[in-house]
Design a protein around this motif. Structure first.
Motif: not given
Length: 296
Positions: A127, A132, A139, A153
């Motif tokens: 990110h 985020t 989100k 992620a």
């Protein structure tokens, strides 16, 4: 018998060694204001030389909209050093300030060149700004999109102010000033490691396999041997991102929603309702010099 004892001691030391994954953001270059291709090529080669020579794992996160014509040549240097590559969006947008649909499109746009260089789609996503999503709906939309695209992620636990040091380092008017900035940067990084080592025990119940974030710039190219020596002195083994994320801490719930970007250790602590603790700040003179550089 002594040979067996030494072997057992070595095995125990190996098992108890700290572990950290090194991740480098904003490829091909970010944070220090340098744009020339040849300077970037030389910086990249110097930055990656310790990784190449030492066969040290590292993951670089790419912004493909930066220098797209020259990017394949620069990413080839990363691959020659044994690095893995991940998606950091194409243009490094802030999800706090752009529509979600535009942000998701930028994620998708950020994988074409990297896929060609890797011979497969990148597995990890980082990110930008460690943001985020500014609210629960954003989100969730980002998380669902990453899952749909098959991305993992990549968290950060060792967050720091290296970008500030990097910006003032390349602008230093004299070698002695650059040396002072570099020394302050290394002291800052040591303080950051000390803080998050202790804080991870408080939050996760054990000293976790850490994930370090730094950026691709001249400061880190110049300071990396000393940074690696600091890790060695602190008894770290450098591991892959895959290995780091096997730590059970990365299954802790993260319920943070909001505009801030910070270490996942802070996110886990907030989810647990713990009193906040902040990592060490950069020196005041670095912050002042950085802000002057950012002023219009």
């Amino acid at each position: 018998m002594m040979r067996i004892v030494r072997a057992l001691l070595l095995a125990a030391a190996t098992l108890s060694a700290r572990e950290v994954a090194i991740t480098i953001d904003d490829l091909p270059r970010g944070g220090d204001g340098i744009r020339e291709f040849e300077a970037t090529r030389q910086m990249t080669t110097k930055l990656l030389e310790p990784f190449r020579l030492g066969k040290i794992p590292v993951t670089g996160f790419v912004n493909e909209c930066r220098r797209p014509e020259e990017l394949p040549e620069l990413l080839a240097i990363w691959r020659a050093a044994g690095a893995d590559l991940g998606n950091h969006t194409c243009s490094h947008p802030d999800p706090n300030s752009v529509p979600v649909a535009d942000y998701l499109a930028d994620i998708d746009k950020g994988e074409a060149i990297t896929t060609k260089v890797l011979g497969r789609r990148p597995r990890y996503f980082r990110h930008p700004f460690l943001h985020t999503g500014p609210d629960a709906a954003a989100k969730q939309a980002i998380d669902e999109h990453l899952q749909k695209r098959g991305y993992i992620a990549a968290p950060v636990t060792m967050d720091n102010s290296d970008y500030m040091f990097a910006a003032v380092y390349t602008a230093a008017p004299r070698p002695e000033e650059a040396k002072r900035i570099r020394a302050a940067y290394l002291a800052h990084m040591e303080a950051v490691f000390d803080f998050f080592e202790k804080r991870s025990v408080e939050v996760a119940g054990h000293e976790i396999r850490q994930i370090l974030l730094i950026h691709a710039n001249q400061l880190n190219a110049d300071a990396l041997p000393e940074l690696l020596e600091m890790l060695k002195r602190r008894e770290y083994r450098i591991v892959t991102l895959d290995r780091a994320m096997e730590d059970e801490a990365y299954r802790l719930p993260d319920n943070y929603v909001g505009p801030s970007g910070f270490s996942w250790i802070h996110r886990w602590s907030r989810t647990k309702g713990m009193a906040p603790k902040a990592e060490p700040d950069e020196p005041a003179w670095i912050l002042e010099a950085y802000n002057k550089r950012q002023a219009p």
